[in-house]
Design a protein around this motif. Sequence first.
Motif, PDB file in Angstrom:
ATOM      1  N   LEU A  82       0.847  -1.179   0.000  1.00  0.00           N
ATOM      2  CA  LEU A  82       0.000   0.000   0.000  1.00  0.00           C
ATOM      3  C   LEU A  82       0.886   1.232   0.000  1.00  0.00           C
ATOM      4  O   LEU A  82       1.784   1.373   0.838  1.00  0.00           O
ATOM      5  N   PRO A  86      -2.186   6.783   1.468  1.00  0.00           N
ATOM      6  CA  PRO A  86      -3.126   6.377   0.419  1.00  0.00           C
ATOM      7  C   PRO A  86      -4.002   7.544  -0.003  1.00  0.00           C
ATOM      8  O   PRO A  86      -4.355   8.398   0.807  1.00  0.00           O
ATOM      9  N   SER A  87      -4.350   7.577  -1.277  1.00  0.00           N
ATOM     10  CA  SER A  87      -5.206   8.637  -1.798  1.00  0.00           C
ATOM     11  C   SER A  87      -6.649   8.418  -1.365  1.00  0.00           C
ATOM     12  O   SER A  87      -7.023   7.342  -0.883  1.00  0.00           O
ATOM     13  N   GLU A  89      -9.089   8.104  -3.399  1.00  0.00           N
ATOM     14  CA  GLU A  89      -9.623   7.064  -4.293  1.00  0.00           C
ATOM     15  C   GLU A  89      -9.257   5.667  -3.790  1.00  0.00           C
ATOM     16  O   GLU A  89     -10.069   4.739  -3.834  1.00  0.00           O
ATOM     17  N   THR A  90      -8.012   5.536  -3.297  1.00  0.00           N
ATOM     18  CA  THR A  90      -7.571   4.243  -2.764  1.00  0.00           C
ATOM     19  C   THR A  90      -8.403   3.850  -1.546  1.00  0.00           C
ATOM     20  O   THR A  90      -8.858   2.707  -1.427  1.00  0.00           O
ATOM     21  N   TYR A 281     -10.890   0.311 -10.089  1.00  0.00           N
ATOM     22  CA  TYR A 281      -9.662   0.871  -9.506  1.00  0.00           C
ATOM     23  C   TYR A 281      -8.439   0.185 -10.119  1.00  0.00           C
ATOM     24  O   TYR A 281      -8.441  -1.030 -10.328  1.00  0.00           O
ATOM     25  N   VAL A 283      -5.412  -1.605  -9.760  1.00  0.00           N
ATOM     26  CA  VAL A 283      -4.571  -2.341  -8.815  1.00  0.00           C
ATOM     27  C   VAL A 283      -3.281  -2.755  -9.515  1.00  0.00           C
ATOM     28  O   VAL A 283      -3.290  -3.479 -10.505  1.00  0.00           O
ATOM     29  N   PRO A 327      -2.512  -1.249  -4.346  1.00  0.00           N
ATOM     30  CA  PRO A 327      -3.328  -0.073  -4.643  1.00  0.00           C
ATOM     31  C   PRO A 327      -2.447   1.178  -4.574  1.00  0.00           C
ATOM     32  O   PRO A 327      -2.076   1.629  -3.492  1.00  0.00           O
ATOM     33  N   ALA A 328      -2.099   1.729  -5.735  1.00  0.00           N
ATOM     34  CA  ALA A 328      -1.178   2.876  -5.791  1.00  0.00           C
ATOM     35  C   ALA A 328      -1.620   3.882  -6.835  1.00  0.00           C
ATOM     36  O   ALA A 328      -0.794   4.615  -7.378  1.00  0.00           O
ATOM     37  N   ASP A 329      -2.915   3.914  -7.141  1.00  0.00           N
ATOM     38  CA  ASP A 329      -3.442   4.772  -8.200  1.00  0.00           C
ATOM     39  C   ASP A 329      -2.708   4.446  -9.503  1.00  0.00           C
ATOM     40  O   ASP A 329      -2.513   3.267  -9.800  1.00  0.00           O
TER      41      ASP A 329
END
Length: 428
Positions: A82, A86-87, A89-90, A281, A283, A327-329
């Motif tokens: 992660l 985290p954003s 969105e995340t 999203y 991933v 999950p890193a945009d």
Amino acid sequence: MREECMHIAVVGGGVVGMTTAYELNRRGHQVTVLERHSMAGNETSKANAAQRSYGVVYPWADPAIVFKAIPWILKQDGPLKLRFPPSVETLKFMFATLRYAWSPGLFGLNRRAMLRLGIHSRERFMALEKELDLSFDGDHQGLLHLASTPEALEGYRTTHELLNELGIPSRLLTPEQVRDAEPGMVGNGPLYGALSYDTDGTGDCHKFSRELAKVCEAKGIVVRYNVEAEKLIADDQRVSAISVRNSDGVMEALEVDAVVISAGCWSNHLVQPLGLELPIYPVKGYSLTVPMKDPERGPASTIHDDNYKVVSTRLGNRLRATGFVEPADFNRDIPEARLATIRKSVESRFPGCADLDAAETWTGFRPMTPDGPAIIGRGPRDNLYLNTGHGTFGWTLSAGSADVIAQVIEGEEPSVCLDAFRPGRFQE
């Protein structure tokens, strides 16, 4: 059943978009594919795990994974990473995933739905490979899920029973049987057995997409590269055109009779103005691809090493090794630590098979839905359809989902029940 020939635009030239275009053309429609890259299969399809894992497909929102997530994030070689902080969105995606994971009975229903689509996809792939002469290092020699602990092997028994229930061939193997099936696996990684998915396949998704694009063009399909589908032009009932921008920035309106959105992580911006929210999203995952210097010491097919959660796949005389869920945009950085873990997994199972330090590295974005199943079906306009959001299983499910969305467009009863895949489920 519709008899008239329609002009159908497919937005997205990855493996899902190209198989969709092929199926629509096979049914007599005029098809235009809009792809923002310079070739087919050049985004998520480019260097994925190369496994067509029909019997492995499962929802992302797995209740069992929820309790493992934090230890995996904290573990240096853990499969889940992660990006901090985290954003928004995340966080929205992860909380939505938790909500679906805790919904009673949903995981089991979605898993069965995805497996049934996997069965159909294998049938369609076998038919495609019989119909077409495609060179993509494809094979169907099965997949092994290794058990590095006794608990892992015990957990595979439940999966084995489910596969038997659905008629998907599988076997529980002893360590000796694993080594008989994979004689190149001479490393010292822990091994208590494996679950063999006997009819699963392999193949270079990028090569397949490009080869299929050539076939499509030879059959009269127009594949337009280096163009962006900016906007759907629609009234309350139908989409009449797509606003398209070419590489020179010139805009045009492409008139259509119907549209299929297969743009992966880039699907939502097209349908959101029409009232449909797709919580897809990106991933992130990583891979290494390298020629094998000693093919006899490499995998015969696909090996999933549960010790590191890394997949190693044979592609002709090449090795593809893939790992991580992050999950890193849309961050495209490739940290050395990720690659080191993937190399460590391969060396623990297939030492000396390839010079992994000389491998071609890649990162890509799986278009994941928070509950797991892809988004397949009719959209918020009469002639708008979706075949997108396949997550880690786009290569696996592409042939099957292309066939069923073509059936929906034709007004036929789809070969697979699409309740779990319905586009509007996130707004219910």
